[in-house]
Design a protein around this motif. Sequence first.
Motif, PDB file in Angstrom:
ATOM      1  N   GLY A   9      16.173  20.941  17.835  1.00 35.61           N
ATOM      2  CA  GLY A   9      16.216  21.887  19.084  1.00 35.61           C
ATOM      3  C   GLY A   9      17.692  22.401  18.928  1.00 35.61           C
ATOM      4  N   GLY A  10      18.548  21.856  17.800  1.00 38.08           N
ATOM      5  CA  GLY A  10      19.832  22.696  17.762  1.00 38.08           C
ATOM      6  C   GLY A  10      20.427  22.187  16.412  1.00 38.08           C
ATOM      7  N   LEU A  11      20.670  23.083  15.652  1.00 36.86           N
ATOM      8  CA  LEU A  11      21.312  22.559  14.484  1.00 36.86           C
ATOM      9  C   LEU A  11      22.850  22.935  14.565  1.00 36.86           C
ATOM     10  N   PRO A  12      23.672  22.267  14.488  1.00 33.20           N
ATOM     11  CA  PRO A  12      25.016  22.459  14.319  1.00 33.20           C
ATOM     12  C   PRO A  12      25.385  23.412  13.267  1.00 33.20           C
ATOM     13  N   SER A  13      26.355  24.530  13.746  1.00 35.50           N
ATOM     14  CA  SER A  13      26.857  25.379  12.703  1.00 35.50           C
ATOM     15  C   SER A  13      27.399  25.051  11.564  1.00 35.50           C
ATOM     16  N   ALA A  14      28.139  23.884  11.593  1.00 38.68           N
ATOM     17  CA  ALA A  14      28.775  23.378  10.376  1.00 38.68           C
ATOM     18  C   ALA A  14      27.867  23.021   9.484  1.00 38.68           C
ATOM     19  N   ALA A  15      26.760  22.257   9.842  1.00 34.64           N
ATOM     20  CA  ALA A  15      25.643  21.907   9.069  1.00 34.64           C
ATOM     21  C   ALA A  15      25.015  23.112   8.336  1.00 34.64           C
ATOM     22  N   VAL A  16      24.530  23.929   9.203  1.00 38.19           N
ATOM     23  CA  VAL A  16      23.985  25.247   8.582  1.00 38.19           C
ATOM     24  C   VAL A  16      24.841  25.977   7.666  1.00 38.19           C
ATOM     25  N   ARG A  17      26.067  25.988   7.593  1.00 37.90           N
ATOM     26  CA  ARG A  17      27.009  26.637   6.804  1.00 37.90           C
ATOM     27  C   ARG A  17      26.924  25.664   5.366  1.00 37.90           C
ATOM     28  N   GLY A  18      26.786  24.294   5.716  1.00 39.32           N
ATOM     29  CA  GLY A  18      26.974  23.419   4.727  1.00 39.32           C
ATOM     30  C   GLY A  18      25.539  23.564   3.726  1.00 39.32           C
ATOM     31  N   VAL A  19      24.550  24.017   4.240  1.00 43.99           N
ATOM     32  CA  VAL A  19      23.266  24.008   3.506  1.00 43.99           C
ATOM     33  C   VAL A  19      23.465  25.331   2.844  1.00 43.99           C
ATOM     34  N   CYS A  20      23.669  26.550   3.648  1.00 49.40           N
ATOM     35  CA  CYS A  20      23.818  27.658   3.111  1.00 49.40           C
ATOM     36  C   CYS A  20      24.952  27.971   1.776  1.00 49.40           C
ATOM     37  N   ASP A  21      25.915  26.907   1.738  1.00 52.16           N
ATOM     38  CA  ASP A  21      26.844  27.008   0.771  1.00 52.16           C
ATOM     39  C   ASP A  21      26.756  25.947  -0.206  1.00 52.16           C
ATOM     40  N   SER A  22      25.529  25.412  -0.308  1.00 52.86           N
ATOM     41  CA  SER A  22      25.270  24.275  -1.261  1.00 52.86           C
ATOM     42  C   SER A  22      24.694  24.893  -2.626  1.00 52.86           C
ATOM     43  N   GLU A  23      24.954  23.909  -3.667  1.00 54.01           N
ATOM     44  CA  GLU A  23      24.494  24.387  -5.024  1.00 54.01           C
ATOM     45  C   GLU A  23      22.910  23.669  -5.208  1.00 54.01           C
ATOM     46  N   LEU A  24      22.047  24.251  -5.060  1.00 56.65           N
ATOM     47  CA  LEU A  24      20.736  23.839  -5.032  1.00 56.65           C
ATOM     48  C   LEU A  24      19.961  24.602  -5.983  1.00 56.65           C
ATOM     49  N   PRO A  25      20.030  24.388  -7.290  1.00 59.24           N
ATOM     50  CA  PRO A  25      19.463  25.267  -8.190  1.00 59.24           C
ATOM     51  C   PRO A  25      17.879  25.095  -8.421  1.00 59.24           C
ATOM     52  N   ALA A  26      17.342  24.227  -8.001  1.00 61.69           N
ATOM     53  CA  ALA A  26      15.659  23.883  -8.240  1.00 61.69           C
ATOM     54  C   ALA A  26      15.160  24.164  -6.626  1.00 61.69           C
ATOM     55  N   LEU A  27      15.948  24.555  -5.725  1.00 56.52           N
ATOM     56  CA  LEU A  27      15.464  24.604  -4.305  1.00 56.52           C
ATOM     57  C   LEU A  27      14.200  25.691  -3.981  1.00 56.52           C
ATOM     58  N   GLU A  28      13.054  25.447  -3.892  1.00 58.83           N
ATOM     59  CA  GLU A  28      12.137  26.246  -3.764  1.00 58.83           C
ATOM     60  C   GLU A  28      11.692  26.715  -2.067  1.00 58.83           C
ATOM     61  N   ARG A  29      11.862  25.711  -1.326  1.00 63.00           N
ATOM     62  CA  ARG A  29      11.445  25.681   0.085  1.00 63.00           C
ATOM     63  C   ARG A  29      12.567  25.044   0.856  1.00 63.00           C
ATOM     64  N   LEU A  30      12.952  26.021   1.814  1.00 66.37           N
ATOM     65  CA  LEU A  30      14.061  25.828   2.733  1.00 66.37           C
ATOM     66  C   LEU A  30      13.589  26.209   4.198  1.00 66.37           C
ATOM     67  N   GLU A  31      13.749  25.012   5.233  1.00 70.99           N
ATOM     68  CA  GLU A  31      13.033  25.368   6.734  1.00 70.99           C
ATOM     69  C   GLU A  31      14.346  24.996   7.432  1.00 70.99           C
ATOM     70  N   MET A  32      14.680  25.805   8.571  1.00 76.78           N
ATOM     71  CA  MET A  32      15.773  25.425   9.279  1.00 76.78           C
ATOM     72  C   MET A  32      15.381  25.931  10.836  1.00 76.78           C
ATOM     73  N   TRP A  33      14.948  24.744  11.806  1.00 80.78           N
ATOM     74  CA  TRP A  33      14.897  25.131  13.087  1.00 80.78           C
ATOM     75  C   TRP A  33      16.203  25.217  13.843  1.00 80.78           C
ATOM     76  N   LEU A  34      16.678  26.171  14.026  1.00 83.95           N
ATOM     77  CA  LEU A  34      18.108  26.465  14.492  1.00 83.95           C
ATOM     78  C   LEU A  34      18.321  26.047  15.761  1.00 83.95           C
ATOM     79  N   GLY A  35      17.216  26.441  16.590  1.00 81.09           N
ATOM     80  CA  GLY A  35      17.561  25.841  17.896  1.00 81.09           C
ATOM     81  C   GLY A  35      18.142  26.563  18.956  1.00 81.09           C
ATOM     82  N   VAL A  36      18.861  25.993  20.076  1.00 81.05           N
ATOM     83  CA  VAL A  36      19.624  26.718  21.270  1.00 81.05           C
ATOM     84  C   VAL A  36      20.718  26.113  21.358  1.00 81.05           C
ATOM     85  N   SER A  37      21.659  26.889  22.154  1.00 80.24           N
ATOM     86  CA  SER A  37      23.321  26.580  22.137  1.00 80.24           C
ATOM     87  C   SER A  37      23.245  25.336  23.064  1.00 80.24           C
ATOM     88  N   GLN A  38      22.343  25.196  24.039  1.00 80.07           N
ATOM     89  CA  GLN A  38      22.356  24.078  24.883  1.00 80.07           C
ATOM     90  C   GLN A  38      22.208  22.879  24.426  1.00 80.07           C
TER      91      GLN A  38
END
Length: 323
Positions: A162-191
Motif C-alpha cells: 500500500g506504500g513503497l518507500p522511495s529509497a527502496a524504489v530507487r534501489g530496485v531501479c538502480d540494481s544490476e539484474l541482467p536476468a530479470l524478466e518480470r518486475l511488479e511494484m505496487w507503489l501505493g499512497v503517501s499516507q
Amino acid sequence: MDYAENHDALHGLPAFDFPAPDEVPELPEPETVAWRLSYDPYGDSGPDHNFADCFQRFLDTVDTSRVRALIFGVWGEAYEDDSSTVIEPLVAAKDRLPSIKAVFIGDIDAEQAEISWIQQSDVTRVLDAFPRLRELKIRGGTGLVFPAVTHEHLHTLRFESGGLPSAAVRGVCDSELPALERLEMWLGVSQYGGDATVADLGGLLSEGRFPELRHLGLQNSEIQDEIATAVAAAPVVAQLTSLDLSMGVLTDAGAEALLGGQPLTHLKALDLHYNFFSEAMEQRLREALEPSGVELDLSEKGDEDEDEDDGEVEVWRYTAVAE
C-alpha cells in the motif's frame, strides 16, 4: 492475486502449509511443493515459542536440500516483529537450502494483518545469501529496505504494498539484474509510505537497465497518470510484451498520454483494470489497441467519493490497495 488472499502457489508449485507440532500428516516430497511456514503468537503452537523454533523444526523434519520454494506467512506480532525475524534464520540456513529458487516474504492475508501493518526490513539479504534465486516476492512496504544490488539469476521481482518507500524504489531501479524478466511494484499512497515519484523510476524507464525485462507492472499508485505519461515515452516499453498500470488513480488524462505516446501495439497484454476512464476513452483505447491483438483489460471501476462544499463538488479517488 488480491492481497487479501494467501498465495496458493509459488514458482509453479502448489503451496503446502508446514504442519503444527501436534499435527502428523503425511508430508509431500520436498521438491513438489512451496512450503509455507507461519508462527501464530496467539495460536496453540506447542514447542514452537517463536518463528525460529518453527523454522528449526522444519529444518529437522524435511530434507531441505531438495526444497525449491519457501513462503513465509505470519511470523509474530504484526506491529512489533519485522521480516528480519524470518530472514535471519533463512540466511543462516543457506547451506542447507542449496536448491532454493523462490522465496515469498509476507504471505499474510487481510484477516491476519492489514497490508500496511506488515513490517518489512532489508530483503536484499535474501538475494545476497541465495545467488541462484529466481523469484523474490514481498508483501508489505512498511520498513522495507532495498539498496541497489547485483544479482545474476533473479527472474521475477514483485512487491505488493500500500506504500513503497522511495529509497527502496530507487534501489530496485538502480540494481544490476541482467536476468530479470518480470518486475511488479505496487507503489501505493503517501499516507502509507508510498512517497516515490516518477523521477525515482528513472533508472528503470531508461533503456538498457534490465535487458531481459518483458513484463513491467507499475501499479496501485495515486500518481498513476504521471506514471502513464512517463511510460508513454520510456525506452524500456519497446522491449516489453506486457505492461500493467492497473489498480491506481488512472484517469482519461493518463490514457490520453498512452494513446499519444509511443506505439503500444507490439504488446501482447496491457492491464488497465481498476480505472477511472470515461466510456468514450474506453472505446478509444479498444479501437487503438485491440485490432492489433493487444489483450486489453479495462475491467473494474475505481472507488471514489464526492464531497460538496459551498456548492463545489470535490471528487476523492482511491487506489485499490492502501491500508
